[in-house]
Scaffold this motif. Structure first.
Motif, mmCIF file in Angstrom:
data_model
loop_
_atom_site.group_PDB
_atom_site.id
_atom_site.type_symbol
_atom_site.label_atom_id
_atom_site.label_comp_id
_atom_site.label_asym_id
_atom_site.label_seq_id
_atom_site.Cartn_x
_atom_site.Cartn_y
_atom_site.Cartn_z
ATOM 1 N N LYS A 19 0.827 -1.209 0.000
ATOM 2 C CA LYS A 19 0.000 0.000 0.000
ATOM 3 C C LYS A 19 0.862 1.260 0.000
ATOM 4 O O LYS A 19 0.526 2.249 -0.661
ATOM 5 C CB LYS A 19 -0.931 0.000 1.215
ATOM 6 C CG LYS A 19 -2.099 -0.952 1.089
ATOM 7 C CD LYS A 19 -3.084 -0.755 2.228
ATOM 8 C CE LYS A 19 -4.322 -1.622 2.023
ATOM 9 N NZ LYS A 19 -5.333 -1.386 3.081
ATOM 10 N N THR A 20 1.958 1.215 0.726
ATOM 11 C CA THR A 20 2.834 2.381 0.783
ATOM 12 C C THR A 20 3.480 2.644 -0.575
ATOM 13 O O THR A 20 3.541 3.800 -1.034
ATOM 14 C CB THR A 20 3.918 2.191 1.849
ATOM 15 O OG1 THR A 20 3.301 1.917 3.107
ATOM 16 C CG2 THR A 20 4.775 3.448 1.983
ATOM 17 N N TRP A 21 3.973 1.599 -1.218
ATOM 18 C CA TRP A 21 4.570 1.781 -2.543
ATOM 19 C C TRP A 21 3.540 2.240 -3.570
ATOM 20 O O TRP A 21 3.843 3.057 -4.449
ATOM 21 C CB TRP A 21 5.241 0.487 -3.007
ATOM 22 C CG TRP A 21 6.627 0.301 -2.478
ATOM 23 C CD1 TRP A 21 7.041 -0.507 -1.471
ATOM 24 C CD2 TRP A 21 7.805 0.978 -2.944
ATOM 25 N NE1 TRP A 21 8.391 -0.394 -1.273
ATOM 26 C CE2 TRP A 21 8.886 0.509 -2.153
ATOM 27 C CE3 TRP A 21 8.056 1.920 -3.935
ATOM 28 C CZ2 TRP A 21 10.207 0.957 -2.344
ATOM 29 C CZ3 TRP A 21 9.364 2.370 -4.107
ATOM 30 C CH2 TRP A 21 10.410 1.899 -3.324
ATOM 31 N N GLN A 22 2.317 1.742 -3.471
ATOM 32 C CA GLN A 22 1.272 2.187 -4.395
ATOM 33 C C GLN A 22 0.966 3.667 -4.196
ATOM 34 O O GLN A 22 0.826 4.419 -5.175
ATOM 35 C CB GLN A 22 0.013 1.341 -4.183
ATOM 36 C CG GLN A 22 0.150 -0.086 -4.689
ATOM 37 C CD GLN A 22 -1.003 -0.978 -4.278
ATOM 38 O OE1 GLN A 22 -1.753 -0.674 -3.337
ATOM 39 N NE2 GLN A 22 -1.161 -2.091 -4.966
ATOM 40 N N ALA A 23 0.890 4.100 -2.949
ATOM 41 C CA ALA A 23 0.655 5.519 -2.667
ATOM 42 C C ALA A 23 1.831 6.370 -3.131
ATOM 43 O O ALA A 23 1.645 7.470 -3.679
ATOM 44 C CB ALA A 23 0.410 5.712 -1.173
ATOM 45 N N PHE A 24 3.034 5.853 -2.926
ATOM 46 C CA PHE A 24 4.240 6.556 -3.357
ATOM 47 C C PHE A 24 4.256 6.709 -4.871
ATOM 48 O O PHE A 24 4.528 7.814 -5.408
ATOM 49 C CB PHE A 24 5.468 5.771 -2.888
ATOM 50 C CG PHE A 24 6.780 6.270 -3.451
ATOM 51 C CD1 PHE A 24 7.446 7.325 -2.865
ATOM 52 C CD2 PHE A 24 7.332 5.671 -4.579
ATOM 53 C CE1 PHE A 24 8.656 7.787 -3.384
ATOM 54 C CE2 PHE A 24 8.540 6.118 -5.100
ATOM 55 C CZ PHE A 24 9.201 7.180 -4.513
ATOM 56 N N ALA A 25 3.966 5.638 -5.593
ATOM 57 C CA ALA A 25 3.983 5.673 -7.054
ATOM 58 C C ALA A 25 2.950 6.657 -7.595
ATOM 59 O O ALA A 25 3.220 7.416 -8.545
ATOM 60 C CB ALA A 25 3.712 4.272 -7.606
ATOM 61 N N GLU A 26 1.779 6.668 -6.972
ATOM 62 C CA GLU A 26 0.716 7.574 -7.418
ATOM 63 C C GLU A 26 1.075 9.029 -7.136
ATOM 64 O O GLU A 26 0.896 9.898 -7.990
ATOM 65 C CB GLU A 26 -0.590 7.212 -6.717
ATOM 66 C CG GLU A 26 -1.770 8.076 -7.131
ATOM 67 C CD GLU A 26 -3.060 7.645 -6.473
ATOM 68 O OE1 GLU A 26 -4.045 8.406 -6.561
ATOM 69 O OE2 GLU A 26 -3.092 6.548 -5.865
ATOM 70 N N ARG A 27 1.606 9.292 -5.975
ATOM 71 C CA ARG A 27 1.890 10.684 -5.598
ATOM 72 C C ARG A 27 3.045 11.270 -6.396
ATOM 73 O O ARG A 27 3.010 12.439 -6.781
ATOM 74 C CB ARG A 27 2.196 10.786 -4.104
ATOM 75 C CG ARG A 27 2.595 12.195 -3.678
ATOM 76 C CD ARG A 27 2.622 12.365 -2.185
ATOM 77 N NE ARG A 27 1.306 12.211 -1.584
ATOM 78 C CZ ARG A 27 1.036 12.497 -0.305
ATOM 79 N NH1 ARG A 27 2.005 12.958 0.485
ATOM 80 N NH2 ARG A 27 -0.163 12.334 0.175
#
Length: 215
Positions: free
Chosen positions: A36-44
């Motif tokens: 979830k953290t990497w997904q949020a990082f990639a999106e941001r």
């Protein structure tokens, strides 16, 4: 004992025992929160990240993983950005690995101490245990592979439990018995080839091995 499990024949040292444990995929299943953290990082930040690949190779420091996805000059900045998101996304989805609580209890019941030594940064490592209500005697972050020997020696750990070949090397560097658990990215044969003294299928096998070791 499962077919995957092998037991060491060496005897424990005299005096109080301290057992070290790795965090990611040894004591805690951090994969959902890391994903979830990497997904949020990639999106941001507009960074293309294959989270399946990331999850498949947990263990080394975050800086090493980040270098696969951003230019070298941005690694330090992006690690800080990732860690800011980690505190938001990673704690709630994380759960103990099977047998983790019992393994810690088994050490304590024998009068021993438990220390967590992880490549994860110290504050996040500590917060994971606070969130889950798990209380190891000490938590040390920011150390990987042979670097873990520093903390293991400082706390007098005679056993170190981990899922990665880097954990095996760390135990060896500290002169500690290496107990591998096949719950992370490294297969049992990899752990044995790296020099693990013991290989367990998972921590549900730890108590039986521990009691035999103490006996």
């Amino acid at each position: 004992m499962s077919p995957m499990t092998t037991y060491a024949q060496s005897s424990p040292p005299a005096g109080p025992l301290t057992v070290g444990f790795d965090l990611d995929l040894t004591l805690l299943d951090t994969r959902p929160g890391i994903r979830k953290t990497w997904q949020a990082f990639a999106e941001r930040y507009g960074v293309e990240v294959d989270t399946d690949v990331v999850i498949s190779r947990l263990g080394p420091p975050l800086e090493q993983e980040m270098a696969h996805w951003v230019p070298a000059a941005q690694v330090t900045e992006m690690v800080a950005a990732y860690r800011a998101l980690y505190g938001v996304h990673a704690f709630a989805p994380t759960v103990p690995m099977p047998g983790a609580r019992d393994a810690l209890d088994a050490v304590r019941e024998a009068g021993g101490r438990t220390i967590v030594v992880s490549a994860k940064n110290g504050p996040h490592a500590e917060q994971h245990f606070v969130h889950l209500g798990i209380e190891p005697d000490a938590v040390v972050g920011g150390l990987f592979a042979e670097g873990k020997a520093e903390a293991l020696r400082a706390h007098g750990a005679s056993v170190y439990v981990g899922d990665h070949v880097g954990d095996v090397r760390g135990a060896a560097a500290a002169g500690a018995l290496s107990v591998g658990v096949a719950t992370g990215p490294c297969a049992p044969e990899e752990l044995r080839a790296a020099g693990a003294d013991v290989v367990l299928e998972d921590l549900t096998d730890f108590r039986a091995w521990w009691e035999a070791y103490l006996a």
